[in-house]
Design an enzyme around this catalytic site. Structure first.
Site, short mmCIF file in Angstrom:
data_model
loop_
_atom_site.label_atom_id
_atom_site.label_comp_id
_atom_site.label_asym_id
_atom_site.label_seq_id
_atom_site.Cartn_x
_atom_site.Cartn_y
_atom_site.Cartn_z
N ASN A 1 0.80 -1.23 0.00
CA ASN A 1 0.00 0.00 0.00
C ASN A 1 0.83 1.28 0.00
O ASN A 1 0.29 2.38 -0.07
CB ASN A 1 -0.94 0.01 1.22
N GLU B 1 0.87 -1.50 -12.56
CA GLU B 1 -0.49 -1.51 -11.99
C GLU B 1 -1.35 -2.67 -12.52
O GLU B 1 -2.57 -2.61 -12.47
CB GLU B 1 -1.20 -0.18 -12.26
N TRP C 1 -11.77 4.25 -11.03
CA TRP C 1 -12.79 4.93 -10.22
C TRP C 1 -13.26 6.22 -10.87
O TRP C 1 -14.25 6.79 -10.48
CB TRP C 1 -12.28 5.18 -8.80
N ARG D 1 17.83 1.72 -15.54
CA ARG D 1 19.03 0.87 -15.47
C ARG D 1 19.20 0.07 -16.76
O ARG D 1 20.29 0.02 -17.35
CB ARG D 1 18.91 -0.06 -14.26
N THR E 1 5.60 2.14 -8.71
CA THR E 1 5.85 2.50 -10.11
C THR E 1 7.21 3.17 -10.25
O THR E 1 7.97 2.89 -11.20
CB THR E 1 4.74 3.43 -10.62
#
Length: 199
Positions: free
Chosen positions: A39, A131, A96, A53, A44
Protein backbone atom coordinates in the site's frame (compact mmCIF):
# COMPACT_ATOMS: atom_id res chain seq x y z
CA UNK A 1 44.18 0.45 15.24
CA UNK A 2 41.55 0.78 18.01
CA UNK A 3 39.53 -2.13 19.39
CA UNK A 4 36.49 -0.74 17.61
CA UNK A 5 38.36 -0.64 14.29
CA UNK A 6 39.56 -4.22 14.81
CA UNK A 7 36.03 -5.44 15.61
CA UNK A 8 34.69 -3.62 12.55
CA UNK A 9 37.35 -5.17 10.28
CA UNK A 10 36.57 -8.68 11.56
CA UNK A 11 32.82 -8.14 11.14
CA UNK A 12 33.29 -6.88 7.58
CA UNK A 13 35.59 -9.81 6.75
CA UNK A 14 32.88 -12.21 7.92
CA UNK A 15 30.27 -10.31 5.95
CA UNK A 16 32.44 -10.46 2.83
CA UNK A 17 32.81 -14.22 3.20
CA UNK A 18 29.02 -14.60 3.36
CA UNK A 19 28.47 -12.35 0.33
CA UNK A 20 31.23 -14.03 -1.69
CA UNK A 21 29.76 -17.45 -0.93
CA UNK A 22 26.29 -16.32 -2.08
CA UNK A 23 27.75 -14.87 -5.30
CA UNK A 24 29.62 -18.13 -6.00
CA UNK A 25 26.46 -20.13 -5.29
CA UNK A 26 24.31 -18.17 -7.77
CA UNK A 27 25.08 -20.01 -11.00
CA UNK A 28 21.71 -19.98 -12.79
CA UNK A 29 21.48 -17.24 -15.40
CA UNK A 30 18.03 -16.20 -16.64
CA UNK A 31 15.50 -13.41 -16.54
CA UNK A 32 13.49 -13.00 -13.35
CA UNK A 33 9.97 -12.01 -12.37
CA UNK A 34 9.72 -9.19 -9.84
CA UNK A 35 6.55 -8.16 -8.01
CA UNK A 36 6.44 -4.76 -6.31
CA UNK A 37 3.29 -4.56 -4.21
CA UNK A 38 1.94 -3.10 -0.98
CA UNK A 39 0.00 0.00 0.00
CA UNK A 40 3.00 2.33 0.19
CA UNK A 41 4.18 4.94 -2.30
CA UNK A 42 6.92 4.18 -4.81
CA UNK A 43 6.04 0.97 -6.65
CA UNK A 44 5.85 2.50 -10.11
CA UNK A 45 8.84 4.73 -9.35
CA UNK A 46 10.87 1.65 -8.43
CA UNK A 47 9.92 -0.07 -11.67
CA UNK A 48 10.93 3.00 -13.68
CA UNK A 49 14.26 2.99 -11.88
CA UNK A 50 14.89 -0.48 -13.28
CA UNK A 51 13.77 0.76 -16.71
CA UNK A 52 16.44 3.47 -16.42
CA UNK A 53 19.03 0.87 -15.47
CA UNK A 54 18.20 -1.37 -18.44
CA UNK A 55 18.09 1.50 -20.92
CA UNK A 56 21.39 2.75 -19.52
CA UNK A 57 23.00 -0.49 -20.63
CA UNK A 58 21.40 -0.26 -24.07
CA UNK A 59 18.80 -2.98 -23.50
CA UNK A 60 15.32 -2.92 -25.04
CA UNK A 61 12.44 -2.30 -22.63
CA UNK A 62 8.65 -2.44 -23.00
CA UNK A 63 6.31 -0.82 -20.49
CA UNK A 64 2.53 -1.16 -20.30
CA UNK A 65 0.83 1.27 -17.93
CA UNK A 66 -2.55 0.22 -16.59
CA UNK A 67 -4.77 2.44 -14.39
CA UNK A 68 -2.59 5.59 -14.30
CA UNK A 69 -1.88 5.54 -18.00
CA UNK A 70 -3.64 8.76 -18.99
CA UNK A 71 -1.92 10.82 -16.29
CA UNK A 72 1.24 12.82 -16.89
CA UNK A 73 4.27 10.66 -16.20
CA UNK A 74 7.62 12.37 -15.73
CA UNK A 75 9.50 9.08 -15.89
CA UNK A 76 7.89 8.17 -19.19
CA UNK A 77 8.57 11.65 -20.59
CA UNK A 78 12.27 11.64 -19.72
CA UNK A 79 12.83 8.43 -21.69
CA UNK A 80 10.39 9.20 -24.53
CA UNK A 81 13.15 9.72 -27.11
CA UNK A 82 14.99 6.49 -26.27
CA UNK A 83 14.54 4.18 -29.24
CA UNK A 84 15.00 1.15 -26.99
CA UNK A 85 11.82 1.98 -25.04
CA UNK A 86 8.29 1.05 -26.08
CA UNK A 87 5.36 2.26 -23.95
CA UNK A 88 1.70 1.28 -24.17
CA UNK A 89 -0.80 3.27 -22.14
CA UNK A 90 -4.23 1.93 -21.20
CA UNK A 91 -6.67 4.44 -22.58
CA UNK A 92 -9.10 4.91 -19.71
CA UNK A 93 -6.91 5.85 -16.74
CA UNK A 94 -8.23 5.40 -13.20
CA UNK A 95 -11.09 2.90 -12.95
CA UNK A 96 -12.79 4.93 -10.22
CA UNK A 97 -12.98 7.84 -12.66
CA UNK A 98 -14.58 5.89 -15.52
CA UNK A 99 -16.91 3.81 -13.31
CA UNK A 100 -17.56 1.72 -16.42
CA UNK A 101 -16.55 -1.94 -16.12
CA UNK A 102 -17.19 -2.76 -19.77
CA UNK A 103 -15.11 0.19 -20.99
CA UNK A 104 -12.28 -0.58 -18.57
CA UNK A 105 -12.29 -4.27 -19.49
CA UNK A 106 -12.08 -3.45 -23.18
CA UNK A 107 -9.26 -0.95 -22.61
CA UNK A 108 -7.40 -3.51 -20.49
CA UNK A 109 -7.78 -6.19 -23.16
CA UNK A 110 -6.44 -3.82 -25.80
CA UNK A 111 -3.43 -2.95 -23.64
CA UNK A 112 -2.83 -6.62 -22.84
CA UNK A 113 -3.07 -7.60 -26.52
CA UNK A 114 -0.38 -5.01 -27.31
CA UNK A 115 1.75 -6.35 -24.46
CA UNK A 116 1.67 -10.04 -25.36
CA UNK A 117 4.04 -9.76 -28.36
CA UNK A 118 6.63 -8.14 -26.06
CA UNK A 119 6.35 -11.08 -23.67
CA UNK A 120 7.32 -13.33 -26.59
CA UNK A 121 10.16 -11.21 -27.97
CA UNK A 122 13.63 -12.46 -26.93
CA UNK A 123 15.17 -9.10 -27.89
CA UNK A 124 13.28 -7.32 -25.09
CA UNK A 125 15.33 -7.44 -21.91
CA UNK A 126 12.67 -6.06 -19.55
CA UNK A 127 8.87 -5.84 -19.61
CA UNK A 128 7.09 -3.70 -17.01
CA UNK A 129 3.40 -4.35 -16.28
CA UNK A 130 2.63 -1.29 -14.21
CA UNK A 131 -0.49 -1.51 -11.99
CA UNK A 132 -1.46 -4.86 -13.52
CA UNK A 133 -2.46 -6.22 -10.11
CA UNK A 134 -5.72 -4.23 -10.34
CA UNK A 135 -6.52 -5.76 -13.73
CA UNK A 136 -6.49 -9.22 -12.15
CA UNK A 137 -8.25 -8.10 -8.95
CA UNK A 138 -11.14 -6.56 -10.91
CA UNK A 139 -11.36 -9.56 -13.25
CA UNK A 140 -10.37 -7.70 -16.42
CA UNK A 141 -7.54 -10.23 -16.87
CA UNK A 142 -7.41 -13.73 -15.42
CA UNK A 143 -4.51 -14.69 -13.18
CA UNK A 144 -4.04 -17.88 -15.20
CA UNK A 145 -3.68 -15.88 -18.41
CA UNK A 146 -1.01 -13.66 -16.90
CA UNK A 147 0.83 -16.64 -15.39
CA UNK A 148 0.80 -18.45 -18.73
CA UNK A 149 2.36 -15.44 -20.45
CA UNK A 150 5.01 -15.16 -17.73
CA UNK A 151 5.87 -18.88 -17.88
CA UNK A 152 6.16 -18.88 -21.68
CA UNK A 153 8.26 -15.74 -22.09
CA UNK A 154 11.87 -15.89 -23.36
CA UNK A 155 14.24 -17.32 -20.77
CA UNK A 156 16.42 -14.22 -20.52
CA UNK A 157 13.57 -11.72 -20.28
CA UNK A 158 12.75 -10.13 -16.93
CA UNK A 159 9.30 -8.83 -15.97
CA UNK A 160 8.20 -6.41 -13.27
CA UNK A 161 4.58 -6.38 -12.10
CA UNK A 162 3.44 -3.53 -9.87
CA UNK A 163 0.35 -2.60 -7.90
CA UNK A 164 -1.37 -3.11 -4.58
CA UNK A 165 -2.72 -6.47 -3.49
CA UNK A 166 -0.67 -8.69 -5.79
CA UNK A 167 -2.36 -12.07 -6.26
CA UNK A 168 -0.90 -14.86 -4.10
CA UNK A 169 -0.30 -17.14 -7.11
CA UNK A 170 1.56 -14.37 -8.91
CA UNK A 171 3.66 -13.79 -5.78
CA UNK A 172 4.35 -17.52 -5.45
CA UNK A 173 5.55 -17.65 -9.07
CA UNK A 174 7.76 -14.54 -8.81
CA UNK A 175 11.47 -14.77 -8.09
CA UNK A 176 11.52 -11.52 -6.11
CA UNK A 177 8.65 -9.91 -4.20
CA UNK A 178 9.00 -6.53 -2.52
CA UNK A 179 6.23 -5.02 -0.40
CA UNK A 180 6.17 -1.25 -0.02
CA UNK A 181 4.70 -0.42 3.39
CA UNK A 182 2.42 2.57 3.90
CA UNK A 183 3.82 3.95 7.14
CA UNK A 184 2.87 7.53 6.42
CA UNK A 185 1.68 9.44 3.34
CA UNK A 186 1.40 13.22 2.94
CA UNK A 187 -1.80 12.91 0.87
CA UNK A 188 -3.58 11.30 3.83
CA UNK A 189 -2.82 14.45 5.81
CA UNK A 190 -4.40 16.67 3.17
CA UNK A 191 -1.22 17.61 1.31
CA UNK A 192 -1.79 17.87 -2.41
CA UNK A 193 0.12 15.49 -4.71
CA UNK A 194 3.05 17.35 -6.27
CA UNK A 195 4.23 17.22 -9.87
CA UNK A 196 7.78 15.94 -10.11
CA UNK A 197 7.49 14.26 -6.70
CA UNK A 198 4.28 12.20 -6.69
CA UNK A 199 3.93 11.93 -10.46
Amino acid sequence: MTDRDTRHKKAMQKRKEVVDAKVAEAQEERGITIVITGNGKGKTTSAWGTVARSLGYGYKVAVTQFIKGTWDCGERDVFAQDQNLTVHVMGTGFTWETQDRELDTRACREAWDKTLPHLKDPDIHLVVLDEITYMMKYGYLSVDEVLEALRNRPVNQSVILTGRGANKDIQAYADTVSEVKDTKHAFNDGIKARKGIDW
